[in-house]
Design an enzyme around this catalytic site. Structure first.
Site, mmCIF file in Angstrom:
data_model
loop_
_atom_site.group_PDB
_atom_site.id
_atom_site.type_symbol
_atom_site.label_atom_id
_atom_site.label_comp_id
_atom_site.label_asym_id
_atom_site.label_seq_id
_atom_site.Cartn_x
_atom_site.Cartn_y
_atom_site.Cartn_z
ATOM 1 N N HIS A 18 0.876 -1.215 -0.506
ATOM 2 C CA HIS A 18 -0.591 0.329 -0.284
ATOM 3 C C HIS A 18 1.187 1.316 0.974
ATOM 4 C CE1 HIS A 18 0.883 0.916 3.900
ATOM 5 N NE2 HIS A 18 0.687 -0.733 4.652
ATOM 6 N N HIS A 21 3.458 1.658 2.387
ATOM 7 C CA HIS A 21 5.185 1.406 2.349
ATOM 8 C C HIS A 21 5.479 2.534 0.821
ATOM 9 C CE1 HIS A 21 2.380 -2.984 2.900
ATOM 10 N NE2 HIS A 21 3.047 -2.444 4.149
ATOM 11 N N CYS A 126 1.108 -9.906 21.114
ATOM 12 C CA CYS A 126 0.100 -10.000 19.513
ATOM 13 C C CYS A 126 0.821 -9.858 18.202
ATOM 14 C CB CYS A 126 0.003 -7.709 19.507
ATOM 15 S SG CYS A 126 -1.042 -7.639 18.055
ATOM 16 N N CYS A 129 1.203 -7.341 15.528
ATOM 17 C CA CYS A 129 2.761 -6.625 16.200
ATOM 18 C C CYS A 129 4.147 -7.822 15.516
ATOM 19 C CB CYS A 129 2.491 -6.306 17.111
ATOM 20 S SG CYS A 129 1.982 -5.130 17.181
ATOM 21 N N CYS A 144 -4.449 -4.739 21.760
ATOM 22 C CA CYS A 144 -2.997 -4.225 21.661
ATOM 23 C C CYS A 144 -3.908 -2.786 21.020
ATOM 24 C CB CYS A 144 -2.846 -4.775 20.469
ATOM 25 S SG CYS A 144 -1.947 -4.378 19.239
ATOM 26 N N HIS A 147 -3.655 -2.755 16.886
ATOM 27 C CA HIS A 147 -4.651 -3.243 15.918
ATOM 28 C C HIS A 147 -5.838 -3.933 16.702
ATOM 29 C CE1 HIS A 147 -0.398 -4.713 15.043
ATOM 30 N NE2 HIS A 147 -0.935 -4.630 14.075
ATOM 31 N N LYS A 299 -7.003 6.318 10.053
ATOM 32 C CA LYS A 299 -5.790 5.212 9.809
ATOM 33 C C LYS A 299 -6.006 3.757 8.510
ATOM 34 C CE LYS A 299 -3.150 1.901 11.459
ATOM 35 N NZ LYS A 299 -3.037 0.496 13.454
ATOM 36 N N LYS A 302 -7.318 -2.503 6.255
ATOM 37 C CA LYS A 302 -8.231 -3.261 5.599
ATOM 38 C C LYS A 302 -9.493 -3.240 5.962
ATOM 39 C CE LYS A 302 -7.052 -7.873 3.726
ATOM 40 N NZ LYS A 302 -6.100 -8.997 3.717
HETATM 41 N N1 MSP Z 1 8.065 -6.263 8.693
HETATM 42 C C1 MSP Z 1 9.005 -5.281 9.527
HETATM 43 C C2 MSP Z 1 10.297 -4.652 8.954
HETATM 44 C C3 MSP Z 1 11.475 -5.400 9.606
HETATM 45 S S1 MSP Z 1 11.994 -4.836 8.617
HETATM 46 C C4 MSP Z 1 13.859 -5.454 9.488
HETATM 47 C C5 MSP Z 1 7.176 -4.648 9.224
HETATM 48 N N2 MSP Z 1 6.460 -4.671 7.533
HETATM 49 S S2 MSP Z 1 5.829 -3.393 7.435
HETATM 50 O O1 MSP Z 1 5.445 -4.845 6.163
HETATM 51 O O2 MSP Z 1 4.386 -3.675 8.790
HETATM 52 O O3 MSP Z 1 5.504 -2.309 7.175
HETATM 53 C C6 MSP Z 1 6.163 -1.447 8.197
HETATM 54 C C7 MSP Z 1 6.846 0.163 7.640
HETATM 55 O O4 MSP Z 1 5.898 0.762 6.319
HETATM 56 C C8 MSP Z 1 6.507 1.627 8.459
HETATM 57 O O5 MSP Z 1 7.966 1.526 9.233
HETATM 58 C C9 MSP Z 1 6.600 2.549 7.268
HETATM 59 O O6 MSP Z 1 8.098 2.291 6.577
HETATM 60 C C10 MSP Z 1 5.811 2.004 5.949
HETATM 61 N N3 MSP Z 1 4.305 2.785 6.954
HETATM 62 C C11 MSP Z 1 3.895 1.732 6.754
HETATM 63 N N4 MSP Z 1 2.498 2.357 6.758
HETATM 64 C C12 MSP Z 1 3.410 3.705 6.840
HETATM 65 C C13 MSP Z 1 2.353 5.027 6.883
HETATM 66 N N5 MSP Z 1 0.560 4.671 7.107
HETATM 67 N N6 MSP Z 1 2.875 5.819 6.973
HETATM 68 C C14 MSP Z 1 4.430 5.540 6.986
HETATM 69 N N7 MSP Z 1 4.534 4.642 7.179
HETATM 70 C C15 MSP Z 1 4.258 3.262 6.804
HETATM 71 O O7 MSP Z 1 6.930 -3.939 10.236
#
Ligand code: MSP
Length: 509
Positions: A18, A21, A126, A129, A144, A147, A299, A302
Site C-alpha cells: 500500500h 510502504h 500480538c 505486531c 493491542c 490492532h 488510519k 483493511k
Molecule cells: N516486517 C516488518 C519490518 C522488518 S524490517 C527488518 C514490518 N513490516 S510492515 O510491512 O509492517 O512495514 C512497516 C513499514 O511500512 C513502516 O515502518 C513504514 O516504513 C511503512 N509504513 C506502513 N504504513 C505507513 C504509513 N501509514 N505511514 C508511513 N509509513 C508507513 O514492520
C-alpha cells in the site's frame, strides 16, 4: 568514491503493498538517485519479510501453503516498485536460500558468543505486531492499541538473547559520537524517546518459537524456529553477502542509513545493534524514523476498506507525480495526513500549472522567437536576470542540505519556490513584448529561462526521474550536461529545443 548503503524495512507479505510502504520506499529511492548522481557508489536494498505467525495465518486463510502464498504476494511488491520507478539495486526475500543460510550463520555466531540461553517465556503476544506486549501498553479493555485485538497468552520454553547485557553500551553508542559502535538516531525527538526507554533498563528477549513452523530453524536446536523479528533484522547483512560474499559485505557494511517509520525504531536501535555488538560487527551509521500518515484523517486499514495501493495512485497521477506528491505533502520526520483530493489540487497547482506552464511557455517562445535554438549566455545581464540567476544558483545547495537531513519537503519547497520565482520573472520581463523590438534582449531572457529550467530539472531528477528527464530533453539538455549543477554549466548542450509536450496533463475529474 564514497559508498552509501541504504535500506528500507522489509515489508510483511501477509498483505499486498500500500502507499504506506511506498512512502518509505520512494524516500529511499530519492536519496539513492540523488547520491548516485553525486558520484557515490550506492547500494539500495529493499525486500520482503516472509516468515512468522502473521504471514502463516494469512496463507492459511487463503487456503495456500505459506511458500505458494508468499511467492504470489511478493510479485505484487516487485511490480509495485517497478510501477513507481524504484531503482533498488537488490531485493531480499527472507524465504530465499540466501537469507536462510546467512541467518543461520549469524545465529550460530550469536550462539557461540555466549549470549544465548534457554528459558521460559510467559507473556501476551500480538500476532499483528509480531511481538510481546506488556500490560501498560494495552488499551483499557485489554486490546493491542494498533490492532484492536486481544493479545494471546503465551508460555513456552524458548531460547533467549541476553539483551540486558547491552543496555549501557547501547546508551553510550547512541549518546556519545566518540563511543565505540556509535550510531545516530534521527529525528532527535525519536532519539530521546529511545534513550528514555533504554534508561528504564532492558529485559532479555526470546529469540525462538516452538509453535511457529513457518520460519528458519535454529541451527543448534531444530525443534525451534527463529523469532521473525530477529530473523528479519538480519536481512540487512544477509542481502549483501554476510556469509557468502565477504568482499561485498565488507565493502558496504555498516549501512549508512536504515530508513523506516517510528513504530519499528526500537527493533532497529536496540535489538539490532545489540545483536551486532554480540558478534562483533559494526553498527549501522544512522537510523531514521519518519512519521506515520493517515488517509483523510484515518488510519489506512483493511477493515476500514480505505487502503490505497501504489498502483491506484500511479493510475491516477502517473508515476512521477505520485512520487512527488507523497513526499511533498508534509514534513518527513513527523506524522501527517494525506488525501487524494489534496494530491489532485497540488498536482494541478505545482505540477500542471506552475512547472508545466513554465516549461511550456519557455519552449514555445524559443521555438517562436529564436527558431528553436537555445541562446548562448548574454554578455550583459539586467538586475532581474541577476536575481533569477542567484536564486537558481542557490537551488542545488539548498536541495543538498535538505536531502542530507532527509527534509524532502525542504527540497521540494525550494524547487517550487524557484519555479514560482521564474514564472514571475517571465511576467516581469515580458519576452513576448520585447521580441517585437529587441532580439538580443529576448535572447538573454530566454537564456535565463532555459538555464533556470535546467537547474530545476536536475534537482527534480531524483524525485521525478521520468518527467524531469523529459523536461531536460525538451530544452535540449543532453544527459551529460544534466550532471552540472551550477549556473552556466551547460555550454555543450544541443542548442535545439523540441516541440513542447505537456509534462503533467490535467487530470480527468
Ligand atoms: N516486517 C516488518 C519490518 C522488518 S524490517 C527488518 C514490518 N513490516 S510492515 O510491512 O509492517 O512495514 C512497516 C513499514 O511500512 C513502516 O515502518 C513504514 O516504513 C511503512 N509504513 C506502513 N504504513 C505507513 C504509513 N501509514 N505511514 C508511513 N509509513 C508507513 O514492520
Amino acid at each position: 568514491m564514497s559508498r552509501y548503503y541504504i535500506t528500507t524495512p522489509i515489508y510483511y507479505v501477509n498483505d499486498v503493498p500500500h502507499i504506506g510502504h511506498a512512502y518509505t520506499t520512494v524516500a529511499a529511492d530519492v536519496l539513492s538517485r540523488y547520491y548516485r548522481a553525486d558520484g557515490a557508489d550506492v547500494l539500495f536494498l529493499t525486500g520482503t519479510d516472509e516468515h512468522g505467525a502473521k504471514v502463516a495465518a494469512a496463507a492459511e486463510a487463503r487456503g495456500e501453503s505459506p511458500q505458494v502464498f508468499v511467492d504470489l504476494i511478493v510479485d505484487r511488491f516487485i511490480s509495485a516498485w517497478k510501477d513507481l520507478s524504484i531503482s533498488n539495486d537488490t531485493f531480499i526475500r527472507t524465504s530465499s536460500d540466501r537469507h536462510k543460510a546467512g541467518a543461520q550463520a549469524f545465529l550460530m555466531r550469536l550462539y557461540d558468543s555466549g549470549y544465548i540461553y534457554k528459558g521460559v517465556y510467559d507473556g501476551l503476544y500480538c500476532v499483528g505486531c509480531e511481538r510481546f506486549l506488556t500490560e501498560p501498553e494495552l488499551t483499557s479493555s485489554g486490546l493491542c492499541p494498533d490492532h484492536q485485538r486481544a493479545p494471546v497468552p503465551y508460555s513456552e520454553e524458548n531460547w533467549f538473547f541476553r539483551l540486558s547485557a547491552f543496555g549501557d553500551q547501547i546508551l553510550r553508542a547512541i549518546s556519545n559520537p566518540k563511543a565505540e559502535h556509535h550510531f545516530s538516531i534521527e529525528p532527535s525527538a525519536r532519539k530521546n524517546e529511545i534513550l528514555g526507554k533504554l534508561r528504564l533498563g532492558l529485559q532479555d528477549i526470546s529469540i525462538s518459537r516452538k509453535t511457529v513452523e513457518w520460519g528458519i530453524p535454529l541451527p543448534w536446536d531444530r525443534t525451534q524456529t527463529c523469532y521473525v523479528w530477529v530473523e528479519a533484522l538480519m536481512n540487512y547483512v544477509t542481502a549483501i553477502g554476510y556469509h557468502d560474499d565477504r568482499e561485498t559485505f565488507l565493502k558496504y557494511w555498516p549501512a549508512d542509513l536504515h530508513l523506516m517509520a517510528k513504530e519499528i525504531l526500537w527493533f532497529h536501535t536496540v535489538i539490532w545493534p545489540a545483536m551486532l555488538m554480540a558478534i562483533g560487527l559494526p553498527t549501522p551509521k544512522k537510523v531514521y524514523a519518519h512519521g506515520f500518515f493517515t488517509l483523510n484523517g484515518r488510519k489506512m486499514s483493511k477493515s476500514l476498506g480505505n487502503v490505497v495501493s501504489p498502483t491506484e495512485l500511479v493510475e491516477r497521477f502517473g508515476v512521477d507525480a505520485s512520487r512527488y506528491l507523497l513526499l511533498s505533502e508534509f514534513p518527513f520526520g513527523i506524522d501527517g495526513n494525506i488525501s487524494l483530493d489534496s494530491f489532485a489540487s497540488r498536482y494541478h497547482a505545482d505540477l500542471a500549472n506552475d512547472l508545466g506552464n513554465l516549461l511550456n511557455r519557455t519552449v514555445n517562445m524559443v521555438n517562436r522567437y529564436l527558431d528553436g535554438a537555445c541562446p548562448a549566455a548574454p554578455a550583459e545581464r539586467s538586475p532581474e536576470d541577476r536575481i533569477l540567476a542567484d536564486v537558481a544558483g542557490d537551488l542545488s545547495q539548498t536541495v543538498r542540505l535538505a536531502l542530507d537531513r532527509l527534509e524532502f519537503t525542504g527540497a521540494t519547497d525550494a524547487i517550487r519556490a524557484t519555479v514560482s520565482r521564474t514564472n514571475r520573472y517571465v511576467d516581469v520581463t515580458q519576452p513576448w513584448v520585447v521580441a517585437r523590438t529587441d532580439r538580443a534582449r529576448v535572447s538573454a531572457i530566454l537564456y535565463h529561462l532555459i538555464e533556470t529550467l535546467r537547474l530545476i530539472g536536475i534537482e527534480l531528477l531524483p524525485f521525478m526521474p521520468n518527467r524531469a528527464a523529459s523536461l531536460l530533453t525538451q530544452i535540449g539538455v543532453p544527459a551529460a550536461a544534466a550532471g552540472t549543477r551550477t549556473w552556466g554549466g551547460f555550454a555543450d548542450w544541443s542548442r535545439v529545443v523540441q516541440r513542447p509536450e505537456p509534462l503533467f496533463p490535467r487530470l480527468d475529474t
